[in-house]
Design a protein around this motif. Sequence first.
Motif, PDB file in Angstrom:
ATOM      1  N   GLU A 193       0.809  -1.221   0.000  1.00  0.00           N
ATOM      2  CA  GLU A 193       0.000   0.000   0.000  1.00  0.00           C
ATOM      3  C   GLU A 193       0.842   1.272   0.000  1.00  0.00           C
ATOM      4  O   GLU A 193       0.353   2.341  -0.374  1.00  0.00           O
ATOM      5  CB  GLU A 193      -0.998   0.002   1.150  1.00  0.00           C
ATOM      6  CG  GLU A 193      -0.419   0.268   2.511  1.00  0.00           C
ATOM      7  CD  GLU A 193      -1.480   0.366   3.597  1.00  0.00           C
ATOM      8  OE1 GLU A 193      -2.688   0.335   3.311  1.00  0.00           O
ATOM      9  OE2 GLU A 193      -1.075   0.484   4.762  1.00  0.00           O
ATOM     10  N   LEU A 222       0.765   3.425  -3.068  1.00  0.00           N
ATOM     11  CA  LEU A 222      -0.288   4.420  -3.269  1.00  0.00           C
ATOM     12  C   LEU A 222       0.233   5.823  -2.952  1.00  0.00           C
ATOM     13  O   LEU A 222      -0.142   6.792  -3.610  1.00  0.00           O
ATOM     14  CB  LEU A 222      -1.507   4.101  -2.401  1.00  0.00           C
ATOM     15  CG  LEU A 222      -2.253   2.815  -2.751  1.00  0.00           C
ATOM     16  CD1 LEU A 222      -3.329   2.522  -1.718  1.00  0.00           C
ATOM     17  CD2 LEU A 222      -2.836   2.889  -4.147  1.00  0.00           C
ATOM     18  N   ARG A 236      -4.196   0.183  -7.686  1.00  0.00           N
ATOM     19  CA  ARG A 236      -4.872   1.064  -6.725  1.00  0.00           C
ATOM     20  C   ARG A 236      -6.162   0.407  -6.219  1.00  0.00           C
ATOM     21  O   ARG A 236      -6.425   0.371  -5.027  1.00  0.00           O
ATOM     22  CB  ARG A 236      -5.171   2.407  -7.378  1.00  0.00           C
ATOM     23  CG  ARG A 236      -5.829   3.416  -6.455  1.00  0.00           C
ATOM     24  CD  ARG A 236      -6.157   4.713  -7.186  1.00  0.00           C
ATOM     25  NE  ARG A 236      -4.998   5.374  -7.724  1.00  0.00           N
ATOM     26  CZ  ARG A 236      -4.130   6.083  -7.006  1.00  0.00           C
ATOM     27  NH1 ARG A 236      -4.295   6.202  -5.719  1.00  0.00           N
ATOM     28  NH2 ARG A 236      -3.110   6.677  -7.594  1.00  0.00           N
ATOM     29  N   LEU A 296      -6.829  -0.621  -2.328  1.00  0.00           N
ATOM     30  CA  LEU A 296      -7.836   0.116  -1.574  1.00  0.00           C
ATOM     31  C   LEU A 296      -9.026  -0.746  -1.162  1.00  0.00           C
ATOM     32  O   LEU A 296      -9.596  -0.554  -0.092  1.00  0.00           O
ATOM     33  CB  LEU A 296      -8.333   1.320  -2.383  1.00  0.00           C
ATOM     34  CG  LEU A 296      -7.332   2.450  -2.569  1.00  0.00           C
ATOM     35  CD1 LEU A 296      -7.893   3.501  -3.522  1.00  0.00           C
ATOM     36  CD2 LEU A 296      -6.939   3.068  -1.241  1.00  0.00           C
ATOM     37  N   LYS A 317      -8.152  -5.220   1.826  1.00  0.00           N
ATOM     38  CA  LYS A 317      -7.152  -5.052   2.887  1.00  0.00           C
ATOM     39  C   LYS A 317      -6.530  -6.388   3.304  1.00  0.00           C
ATOM     40  O   LYS A 317      -5.391  -6.442   3.727  1.00  0.00           O
ATOM     41  CB  LYS A 317      -7.760  -4.360   4.115  1.00  0.00           C
ATOM     42  CG  LYS A 317      -8.229  -2.947   3.830  1.00  0.00           C
ATOM     43  CD  LYS A 317      -7.092  -2.051   3.417  1.00  0.00           C
ATOM     44  CE  LYS A 317      -7.551  -0.636   3.152  1.00  0.00           C
ATOM     45  NZ  LYS A 317      -6.533   0.202   2.593  1.00  0.00           N
TER      46      LYS A 317
END
Length: 196
Positions: free
Chosen positions: A108, A111, A162, A166, A169
Amino acid sequence: MQTKKENIREDILRAAQKEFLLHGYEAASMRVIAKKANTTLGNIYHYFPNKEAILSDILKEPLEKLSKLVEGHLALEVNVYTMEEMLDALRGMDDLSNYEEFQYVLDERLLILFDLRTTRYVEEREHFIKKFKCHMAWHLGLEDSDSPYIDILTSTFISCIRHVLLEHKDSEDAQKEFIKVFKMLCTGLAVNGEKL
């Protein structure tokens, strides 16, 4: 005492990462990071001279892994695969544990990198994107990596990453979703590449 100092440092990094993900690096507040890390603003500056130093620490590992992925995967360009070989490889892709390098894109922290507008890391991100575009052009047999089609594919691939990061998880769910969107994208490339 060293353990306590390392714990504070890690708390600052965790709080900063959450803040960068939530508001973007540029809009993230050092005061909010301090509050979320249960420390003072002055104490943050004891560990990090500025916000970019925190960003550097957060991005260090994902950038190293991304570099490893890019260099390793691009080395395969010497091997030319038929469309059928690519499609067979994609059909057999059920688990990312056999594809360690692809797990690197499920971090992550990428991002944060994708959304940067300032800092020296924008240039580094663009360097990786340029390599990706050249690689896509190679796969499609195109000489121009600045083709609008390559831009679309690159944007689509980043959007897929992405989305996976997002929306999923749980790492196992994220891996399954990544495999699904990666297969969709590559199968479309393979089929369309045969028509070129």
